[in-house]
Design a protein around this motif. Structure first.
Motif, PDB file in Angstrom:
ATOM      1  N   ILE A 258       0.966  53.106  15.105  1.00  0.00           N
ATOM      2  CA  ILE A 258      -0.534  52.921  15.803  1.00  0.00           C
ATOM      3  C   ILE A 258      -1.543  52.810  14.986  1.00  0.00           C
ATOM      4  N   ARG A 259      -1.329  53.771  13.891  1.00  0.00           N
ATOM      5  CA  ARG A 259      -2.459  53.894  12.870  1.00  0.00           C
ATOM      6  C   ARG A 259      -2.263  52.621  11.886  1.00  0.00           C
TER       7      ARG A 259
ATOM      8  N   GLY B  33      -7.214  54.128  13.981  1.00  0.00           N
ATOM      9  CA  GLY B  33      -6.355  54.893  14.517  1.00  0.00           C
ATOM     10  C   GLY B  33      -5.872  56.258  14.095  1.00  0.00           C
TER      11      GLY B  33
ATOM     12  N   SER C  15      -4.283  59.364  16.142  1.00  0.00           N
ATOM     13  CA  SER C  15      -2.850  59.202  16.416  1.00  0.00           C
ATOM     14  C   SER C  15      -1.895  59.717  15.198  1.00  0.00           C
TER      15      SER C  15
END
Length: 308
Positions: free
Chosen positions: A140-141, A132, A135
């Motif tokens: 999200i990561r 991720g 991002s």
């Protein structure tokens, strides 16, 4: 950015992240149990193997400073447990299930006794791949921070599925699981094959334990497993002894296990803890749905105790 910034979209994202993290031990334990059961033997001792693998991996990682040395130690310990289980089960009139329960208690007790001095030290963690990176959102990561063992588990799934269908060892395993007499007629020693299959299954289960202590949750304590070794046996039945089915079922169980934390992450403060029981409820439903005294389980090896 706070935990609720994504709103309701945070729930499926958290479930995805949790499914990946929580499913990894299930993948390894279920793949190992699939190999064991395809040989005609059931191993209910995997809970003890999983916990002992978690303890041995953590202890060796602390002492050596290498998490991969810990994983190797867990594999060797799990294989040893499988060899003991398989050796005892070779004797006539010995019940696989009873021996499995005894081995489970032995593994749990030994792990708790030897692991007392490793509860406080901090071991190095297994590496992860940050998929991720693109991002700027921390959620999200975090969701796409994939541990290497998860990717190895996916690869093993397809390798084992191919092996069972297209190779001589796979044919031997299937023949032994379906008929000991046919195996002997082909010059195959069923006891030896089951011994090796149980050892490999134990090694895989112990890798699942190493993941628990060296990555997620990433510590050693006596309650680290929460019954995942036993749930994996139900998962194998649900997957009909198919490695690819085990992968999908593991993700399903992982997603169920992540449901409670996912709701908590978006600000649900009441009742979310009830969803922590989702994996156990799912296990119970699977066992009830697959239990029938009148109908043989489809896909079950003929020599397996559950099929008789």
């Amino acid at each position: 950015m706070d935990d609720t910034a994504l709103g309701l979209w945070g729930v499926p994202l958290a479930i995805l992240a949790g499914a990946i993290r929580v499913s990894t031990p299930f993948i390894f334990v279920s793949l190992g149990e699939t190999l064991t059961e395809r040989s005609g033997r059931i191993n209910l001792g995997l809970e003890g193997t999983l916990v002992f693998g978690a303890m041995s991996a953590y202890a060796v990682a602390v002492m050596t400073g290498s998490p991969w040395a810990g994983v190797l130690a867990a594999m060797l310990a799990g294989a040893a447990f499988g060899l003991v289980h398989g050796f005892i089960c070779r004797f006539p009139k010995v019940n696989d299930i009873a021996i499995g329960i005894a081995m489970m208690q032995f593994g749990l007790g030994l792990a708790f006794f030897l692991g007392k001095s490793f509860i406080q030290p901090v071991a190095p963690k297994l590496p992860a791949i940050e998929l991720g990176f693109w991002s700027s959102l921390p959620q999200i990561r975090s969701a796409l921070n994939i541990n290497v063992l998860f990717l190895i588990g996916i690869g093993l799934t397809f390798v084992i599925a191919w092996m069972l269908k297209n190779t001589r060892p796979g044919l031997i395993l299937r023949v032994v699981g379906d008929s000991s007499d046919a195996a002997r007629a082909m010059g195959i020693n069923p006891d030896r094959v089951r011994l090796l299959a149980t050892a490999v299954g134990g090694a895989f289960a112990a890798v699942g334990g190493a993941y628990l202590s060296l990555y997620y949750p990433g510590s050693w304590n006596e309650r680290i497993s929460s019954g995942q070794g036993l749930m994996a046996v139900a998962l194998v039945i649900f997957a009909r002894w198919n490695p690819k089915g085990c992968l999908l079922a593991s993700l399903l169980f992982g997603g169920a296990g992540a449901l409670g934390p996912a709701l908590q992450s978006v600000g649900v403060t009441e009742g979310y803890y009830l969803f922590y029981a989702a994996p156990y409820v799912l296990t119970l439903i699977i066992l009830i749905a697959t239990s029938s005294p009148e109908q043989r389980l489809s896909g079950a090896p003929e020599e397996l105790s559950l099929a008789k």
